[in-house]
Write a protein that holds these residues in place. Structure first.
Motif, PDB file in Angstrom:
ATOM      1  N   UNK A  28     -38.186 -37.191 -14.006  1.00 25.45           N
ATOM      2  CA  UNK A  28     -37.945 -37.319 -12.258  1.00 25.45           C
ATOM      3  C   UNK A  28     -36.262 -37.542 -11.934  1.00 25.45           C
ATOM      4  N   UNK A  29     -36.024 -37.260 -11.214  1.00 25.54           N
ATOM      5  CA  UNK A  29     -34.208 -37.280 -10.823  1.00 25.54           C
ATOM      6  C   UNK A  29     -33.880 -38.489 -10.046  1.00 25.54           C
ATOM      7  N   UNK A  30     -33.247 -39.575  -9.959  1.00 26.11           N
ATOM      8  CA  UNK A  30     -32.803 -40.677  -9.057  1.00 26.11           C
ATOM      9  C   UNK A  30     -32.191 -39.908  -8.232  1.00 26.11           C
ATOM     10  N   UNK A  31     -32.855 -40.489  -7.736  1.00 30.97           N
ATOM     11  CA  UNK A  31     -31.700 -40.323  -5.853  1.00 30.97           C
ATOM     12  C   UNK A  31     -31.578 -38.933  -5.457  1.00 30.97           C
ATOM     13  N   UNK A  32     -32.746 -38.199  -5.279  1.00 32.85           N
ATOM     14  CA  UNK A  32     -33.396 -37.191  -5.568  1.00 32.85           C
ATOM     15  C   UNK A  32     -33.186 -36.705  -4.321  1.00 32.85           C
ATOM     16  N   UNK A  33     -32.291 -35.901  -3.291  1.00 35.69           N
ATOM     17  CA  UNK A  33     -32.698 -35.613  -2.086  1.00 35.69           C
ATOM     18  C   UNK A  33     -30.802 -35.707  -1.649  1.00 35.69           C
ATOM     19  N   UNK A  34     -29.783 -36.516  -2.292  1.00 44.97           N
ATOM     20  CA  UNK A  34     -28.900 -37.942  -1.624  1.00 44.97           C
ATOM     21  C   UNK A  34     -27.803 -36.998  -2.603  1.00 44.97           C
ATOM     22  N   UNK A  35     -26.686 -37.221  -1.969  1.00 43.72           N
ATOM     23  CA  UNK A  35     -25.449 -36.692  -2.790  1.00 43.72           C
ATOM     24  C   UNK A  35     -24.936 -37.154  -4.435  1.00 43.72           C
ATOM     25  N   UNK A  36     -25.521 -38.508  -4.770  1.00 47.63           N
ATOM     26  CA  UNK A  36     -25.753 -39.064  -5.929  1.00 47.63           C
ATOM     27  C   UNK A  36     -26.906 -39.059  -6.369  1.00 47.63           C
ATOM     28  N   UNK A  37     -27.553 -37.517  -6.027  1.00 49.12           N
ATOM     29  CA  UNK A  37     -28.825 -37.096  -6.857  1.00 49.12           C
ATOM     30  C   UNK A  37     -28.536 -36.555  -8.934  1.00 49.12           C
TER      31      UNK A  37
END
Length: 677
Positions: free
Chosen positions: A256-265
């Motif tokens: 998975x991608x932590x913080x998906x969609x955010x600038x901190x993705x």
């Protein structure tokens, strides 16, 4: 995690798990555990969409706030739909009230199904949920083996658990996973959120092994899939594979991608800290959700997710039909099974406890405990448990009731934990919270309670009625020396809120402690027991008096107040009584008090406590071969605490006791020094 695992959690709650949100405690429901408890936001959203009444929109808005239904980590005693407690809330209340933390949860499709802003942060005893999940799966396997019939299965459900990178690093997860594979718990599915980040940074800082290879080596069915783009079909196929496996638990590694969609993705900054307004605005834009207010839900989403409510109701009705059939065809088994379902016990069960007299041969309190345990097992079908490779030494083995072992004897009620104290305690919490009337016991040496302290604490926090049988409870174990002689442990364990710690003096008090422990199913109990032999029956001890925690064992005069009070526990109570007899012969009025359970005594009415320990009698001596910490509360400023502030010594136990002053002569000498002041 709530961003990266949204699709997985949605699929579990909407398509995979069997449950009835209008009847959260339905016995045959599938169990879900969030071991990565810092991701509780994700579970709360799922519970809300699944129509659990405990989580309304207003509850979601109050995440982490004092008194809310949505604490900062899942708590089974707070929120319906939470099976076990996998974290702590209170340490974050103040922090979350003074800072803003945003999480934006999206299914990453063009409609933007979810749109929420929350107060949130992360921490917790990672890995505990893995052990709890193993305990839940173990309970299902054991109860199913004992009560299912070829033509009807009344126990048939699965356990799912989401763990994170941090969970994989904690030793308890590896201990538990090893046992799950050894026990062939094939209805257990562990889902690993592989986002390669922890609080301090990338997992590369401290982790380099292949987690899938580790679980494969342990004996798990392992599957790897990529969820970075929300691949629901891949997860569906992984679950199909898990359900078709009949000899191994399944480990699904979800990239998975932590913080998906955010600038901190994809960075550790998404694990904690602030998602500011600009970041939230960008996330909305990426899922075409620009003009929606926080907490807005499309009605279509409610219609879709809440279709599970009707399905759950039908599933429970079908199960009750099976149960009726079962009751008609197998009335004897059904009667016992329904007793367990109701968390009830056979009437008069307590009368089976052994009764000892002055003429009985002496034994250790661990020996008296073993006799109590085995007599209770005959009348308490829910009693199940084991020891961390010390069953014979702890005398914690249920004779003629078999070992739990699949496929040979899954009905067995003795659990062989091996040298895995921490996993044993965490698994026991799962057994206790599964439902179905199970009363788990977990045994080891008292000094090894340090290995499992976190799980013992969670037993108390989550109201799990685990029975801890901890033997070799003082320097009285002798030759094993200071590495095995507990000193500070009683003080530390007594400090755990709600835990009932008993240190019985003889056979009668041991039986009394078991009675109280079995009756109190919503709190854990701990029996601290001796290795060395003690009297079977100290004159004046009473099994029924144990429920009050402390009571008068002997008194020189019923009409006059004593001049001095000697207070003891376990074998040291015998020293108090022997010393009292010497002092009485010299004309001193002496009272001997057993303080077998501090917490129960503290709960007694003020009048009773004053009756046992009158405030006008300031000359008091406490005698316990452990840390003196805490005893001043009972002896007062003018009293003397006889304890040990060292690590003990190796040698025959009588010589070790003599070295530290635990003799009749020294107790008498100490009492006289106080009387002459």
């Amino acid at each position: 995690m709530a961003l990266g695992m949204a699709e997985v959690a949605y699929f579990l709650y909407r398509h995979a798990m069997r449950y009835n949100s209008t009847s959260p405690k339905w016995f045959n429901r599938d169990r879900f555990v969030l071991s990565a408890g810092h991701g509780c936001l994700l579970q709360y959203v799922c519970l809300h969409f699944a129509s659990f009444q405990s989580v309304q929109i207003e509850d979601l808005k109050c995440l982490c706030k004092l008194g809310s239904q949505t604490p900062g980590h899942p708590e089974n005693v707070v929120t319906q739909g939470i099976e076990v407690t996998t974290g702590y809330e209170l340490c974050w209340i103040f922090h979350c009230r003074i800072r803003r933390y945003y999480c934006f949860l999206s299914n990453h499709d063009q409609h933007g199904i979810f749109n929420f802003q929350f107060l949130c942060h992360t921490t917790g005893p990672l890995g505990q949920g893995v052990a709890n999940a193993v305990g839940l799966a173990l309970a299902e396997a054991n109860l199913g083996a004992r009560y299912n019939k070829p033509d009807v299965a009344v126990v048939d459900h699965r356990t799912y658990c989401i763990m994170g990178d941090g969970c994989s690093m904690e030793g308890i997860s590896n201990e538990s996973a090893s046992l799950a594979a050894h026990w062939k718990l094939h209805k257990l599915t562990l889902i690993y959120d592989d986002n390669h980040n922890t609080i301090d940074g990338s997992t590369d800082l401290a982790l380099s092994e292949d987690i899938s290879a580790r679980f494969e080596a342990l004996g798990w069915n392992t599957i790897t899939m990529d969820n970075s783009e929300g691949n629901l079909d891949a997860f569906k196929n992984a679950l199909i594979s898990a359900h078709s496996e009949t000899r191994k638990p399944t480990f699904i590694r979800v990239k998975t991608i932590i913080g998906k969609l955010s600038k901190k993705e994809g960075t550790s900054k998404a694990h904690h800290g602030t998602f500011d307004d600009d970041d939230v605005k960008q996330m909305k834009q990426r899922v075409k959700w620009d003009d929606r207010e926080p907490f807005h839900v499309i009605p279509m989403v409610y219609r879709e997710t809440r279709a599970q409510t009707d399905i759950g109701g039908r599933l429970e009705q079908e199960w009750h039909s099976k149960l009726n059939y079962y009751q008609n065809k197998y009335p004897e088994e059904a009667a016992e099974f329904k007793l367990l379902l109701a968390d009830r016990m056979l009437p008069g069960w307590e009368s089976s406890l052994p009764k000892w007299s002055m003429s009985d041969p002496v034994d250790s309190t661990r020996g008296y405990s073993g006799k109590c345990l085995n007599t209770l097992a005959k009348v308490l079908p829910g009693l199940i448990g084991g020891s961390a490779d010390l069953a014979s030494s702890n005398q914690a083995y249920l004779h003629n009731l078999g070992d739990f072992k699949q496929p040979d004897s899954p009905w067995g009620r003795n659990i062989r934990y091996g040298v895995r104290e921490h996993a044993m305690a965490g698994i026991s919490n799962g057994l206790a919270l599964h439902g179905g009337g199970l009363i788990p016991f977990a045994a080891t040496f008292l000094v090894f309670s340090d290995y499992m302290k976190n799980s013992v604490r969670l037993s108390a926090l989550s109201h799990a009625g685990v029975l801890y049988i901890l033997t070799h409870d003082s320097v009285g174990i002798g030759e094993d020396g200071p590495t095995h002689q507990p000193i500070e442990h009683l003080a530390g364990l007594r400090a755990i809120p709600h835990l009932l710690l008993f240190r019985p003096a003889d056979g009668k008090e041991t039986a009394g402690a078991y009675k109280v422990a079995i009756e109190n199913r919503s709190v854990p109990s701990l029996l601290a027991l001796s290795r060395q032999k003690v009297a079977a029956n100290v004159e004046g001890t009473l099994a029924d008096a144990v429920r009050k925690g402390g009571y008068i064992v002997s008194n020189k005069s019923e009409k006059e107040l004593p001049e001095i009070i000697l207070i003891g526990t376990r074998s040291e109570l015998c020293l108090c009584e022997a010393s009292a007899n010497v002092l009485r012969k010299e004309g001193t009025r002496v009272r001997v008090v057993s303080l077998v359970c501090w917490r129960l005594f503290d709960r007694q009415p003020r009048d009773y406590k004053e009756f046992v320990l009158p405030s006008s009698v300031s000359k008091r001596v406490s005698v316990e071969a452990g840390s003196p910490l805490g005893w001043k509360e009972y002896v007062g400023d003018e009293g003397i605490v006889m304890g040990i502030d060292d690590f003990g010594s190796s040698g025959p136990y009588s010589e070790v006791f003599n070295k530290y002053g635990f003799t009749e002569e020294n107790v008498t000498k100490t009492a006289k020094s106080l009387l002459t002041k």
